[in-house]
Motif scaffolding. Structure first.
Motif, PDB file in Angstrom:
ATOM      1  N   GLU A 249       0.826  -1.220   0.000  1.00 56.90           N
ATOM      2  CA  GLU A 249       0.000   0.000   0.000  1.00 56.90           C
ATOM      3  C   GLU A 249       0.857   1.265   0.000  1.00 56.90           C
ATOM      4  O   GLU A 249       0.557   2.232  -0.693  1.00 56.90           O
ATOM      5  CB  GLU A 249      -0.828   0.062   1.287  1.00 56.90           C
ATOM      6  CG  GLU A 249      -2.087  -0.750   1.292  1.00 56.90           C
ATOM      7  CD  GLU A 249      -2.763  -0.621   2.652  1.00 56.90           C
ATOM      8  OE1 GLU A 249      -3.019  -1.669   3.259  1.00 56.90           O
ATOM      9  OE2 GLU A 249      -2.998   0.518   3.108  1.00 56.90           O
ATOM     10  N   LYS A 250       1.918   1.202   0.812  1.00 60.40           N
ATOM     11  CA  LYS A 250       2.682   2.427   1.041  1.00 60.40           C
ATOM     12  C   LYS A 250       3.331   2.962  -0.242  1.00 60.40           C
ATOM     13  O   LYS A 250       3.377   4.168  -0.458  1.00 60.40           O
ATOM     14  CB  LYS A 250       3.745   2.209   2.113  1.00 60.40           C
ATOM     15  CG  LYS A 250       4.186   3.522   2.725  1.00 60.40           C
ATOM     16  CD  LYS A 250       5.249   3.353   3.772  1.00 60.40           C
ATOM     17  CE  LYS A 250       6.511   4.059   3.367  1.00 60.40           C
ATOM     18  NZ  LYS A 250       7.427   3.284   2.572  1.00 60.40           N
TER      19      LYS A 250
ATOM     20  N   GLU B 220       1.564  10.908  -3.091  1.00 60.94           N
ATOM     21  CA  GLU B 220       2.180  12.119  -2.506  1.00 60.94           C
ATOM     22  C   GLU B 220       3.041  12.846  -3.535  1.00 60.94           C
ATOM     23  O   GLU B 220       3.056  14.064  -3.610  1.00 60.94           O
ATOM     24  CB  GLU B 220       3.083  11.730  -1.330  1.00 60.94           C
ATOM     25  CG  GLU B 220       2.357  11.502  -0.029  1.00 60.94           C
ATOM     26  CD  GLU B 220       1.804  12.794   0.549  1.00 60.94           C
ATOM     27  OE1 GLU B 220       2.560  13.765   0.629  1.00 60.94           O
ATOM     28  OE2 GLU B 220       0.609  12.809   0.874  1.00 60.94           O
TER      29      GLU B 220
ATOM     30  N   TYR C  16       2.207   2.945  -3.160  1.00 61.30           N
ATOM     31  CA  TYR C  16       1.201   3.703  -3.923  1.00 61.30           C
ATOM     32  C   TYR C  16       0.874   5.018  -3.209  1.00 61.30           C
ATOM     33  O   TYR C  16       0.632   6.041  -3.844  1.00 61.30           O
ATOM     34  CB  TYR C  16      -0.051   2.849  -4.139  1.00 61.30           C
ATOM     35  CG  TYR C  16       0.249   1.678  -5.054  1.00 61.30           C
ATOM     36  CD1 TYR C  16       0.115   1.788  -6.440  1.00 61.30           C
ATOM     37  CD2 TYR C  16       0.722   0.466  -4.542  1.00 61.30           C
ATOM     38  CE1 TYR C  16       0.423   0.733  -7.281  1.00 61.30           C
ATOM     39  CE2 TYR C  16       1.039  -0.597  -5.382  1.00 61.30           C
ATOM     40  CZ  TYR C  16       0.894  -0.457  -6.740  1.00 61.30           C
ATOM     41  OH  TYR C  16       1.209  -1.499  -7.582  1.00 61.30           O
ATOM     42  N   ARG C  17       0.897   4.976  -1.873  1.00 61.38           N
ATOM     43  CA  ARG C  17       0.633   6.217  -1.121  1.00 61.38           C
ATOM     44  C   ARG C  17       1.744   7.237  -1.355  1.00 61.38           C
ATOM     45  O   ARG C  17       1.486   8.427  -1.559  1.00 61.38           O
ATOM     46  CB  ARG C  17       0.487   5.907   0.372  1.00 61.38           C
ATOM     47  CG  ARG C  17      -0.922   6.224   0.838  1.00 61.38           C
ATOM     48  CD  ARG C  17      -1.058   6.114   2.336  1.00 61.38           C
ATOM     49  NE  ARG C  17      -1.548   4.796   2.682  1.00 61.38           N
ATOM     50  CZ  ARG C  17      -0.993   3.990   3.578  1.00 61.38           C
ATOM     51  NH1 ARG C  17       0.100   4.354   4.219  1.00 61.38           N
ATOM     52  NH2 ARG C  17      -1.520   2.829   3.827  1.00 61.38           N
TER      53      ARG C  17
END
Ligand code: 5GP
Ligand code: MN
Length: 345
Positions: free
Chosen positions: A187-188, A195, A190-191
């Motif tokens: 997930e991170k 950003e 893609y986060r």
């Protein structure tokens, strides 16, 4: 895994609270993650007021030459004296996208002699922790570039991320994940990418700059590789592509032209392991890629003076092309069982 404790974060923050002479280093045969991470750090640290010099051991691929700031980088191969001086005078050295000092090749001895503290930011297996004052290292990430983003966040500096830094970091993320096709089930990642878009990144533009800027020779070299230079060993679920000196000459090889070639054989359903071997001056450069369980890091470490990640690694061998192919086949025959698994699609 070696993440930073709160005390260590404060330690680095206080190191960076005064103007410093900082040298950034990265690995031999630098790739998109190495250059993207270096240039993002360079711009970030300059914004914080530091004097920054980024060094690469040898030439980087031409398809990265658009990266903001890349023209100011010092290449040890051409500018040995300037690199030595920079390292001698440095207050602080960052080590980006590599896990052991010998990964900087010809620069290793000078780097070892440097008295300045070294800070590692990296995502390879088994970092050589004793070589670094601070280690920010985990394999549970897409790329060093993603960790550089995390580092800026830990320092409380995300407001310093601008479009150029975002472009550099995105370069690292897409080149190390094959545009989100491996090491990106997180997930991170893609986060962080979201950003970066928030900070001004044009993701499509960067993708075009990296992947739609082939020369005709480069694309024809790829065709030649698959049509004429690919050996398939069905019983080992392995494909190997070899380039000798004449192939490189015929297609007017430029640094970076073979980048990505090793990934293509993995697109065959039956293949679990892909190998590219390229004849260099007095050695053979090797790239390994796997799908699923087979660890190419282990293979490269054990037999080919190399290493990397579980599914992507590199190495070097000191024989001719035919001898190297023979040796590889012999070694793989010994671990035939380890290669004979079926990927669950
Ligand atoms: P490539 O095949 O793209 O050159 O490298 C794949 C991965 O393996 C990269 O993460 C790279 O840093 C690592 N790697 C490549 N060559 C070597 C090597 O000779 N030694 C080690 N330890 N890692 C390598
Ligand atoms: Mn990397």
């Amino acid at each position: 895994m070696s993440l930073l404790t709160l005390d260590q974060v404060s330690g680095i923050q206080s190191l960076l609270s005064e103007k410093r002479r900082i040298v950034l280093t990265t690995h031999t045969n630098p790739d998109g993650d190495a250059i993207g991470s270096s240039m993002a750090m360079s711009r970030y640290l300059r914004k914080k007021g530091h004097d920054v010099i980024a060094i690469v051991p040898n030439q980087f691929p031409g398809f990265l030459s658009w990266i903001p700031g890349v023209g100011e980088m010092l290449t040890y191969e051409n500018k040995a004296k300037a690199c030595q001086l920079a390292l001698r005078e440095a207050d602080l050295v960052f080590c980006l996208d590599y896990n052991a000092l010998n990964r900087v090749g010809t620069l290793t001895d000078i780097l070892k002699k440097t008295e300045a503290p070294r800070i590692l930011i990296d995502h390879h297996i088994d970092p050589e922790t004793a070589s670094f004052k601070y280690c920010f290292s985990t394999t549970n990430t897409s790329s060093t570039a993603e960790l550089v983003f995390d580092f800026m966040e830990l320092m409380g500096d995300t407001d310093l991320i601008d479009k150029e830094i975002a472009e550099c970091l995105y370069t690292g993320i897409i080149t190390d994940t094959g545009s989100f096709s491996f090491s990106a089930n997180n997930e991170k990642t893609y986060r962080v990418t979201a950003e970066l878009i928030h900070h001004g990144l044009d993701a499509l533009k960067i993708h075009r700059l990296i992947y739609d800027t082939f020369s005709e020779d480069r694309l024809r070299l790829l065709g030649h590789a698959i049509s004429n230079r690919m050996v398939v060993w069905d019983e080992l679920k392995t494909a190997l592509i070899y380039f000798d000196r004449n192939d490189l000459k015929e297609f007017n090889y430029q640094v970076g032209d073979a980048e990505g070639v090793v990934n293509f054989p993995l697109s065959m359903e039956k293949i679990n392991l892909s190998i590219l071997i390229t004849e260099r001056d007095k050695k053979i450069r090797m790239s390994f890629r796997s799908k699923g369980d087979f660890s190419v890091n282990q293979l490269a470490r054990q037999y080919f003076n190399g290493g990397g990640h579980k599914n992507a690694a590199g190495g070097t061998y000191f024989k001719s092309v035919p001898e190297t192919i023979k040796a590889i086949k012999h070694i793989l025959s010994e671990c035939k069982e380890d290669l004979n698994y079926k990927i669950d699609y």
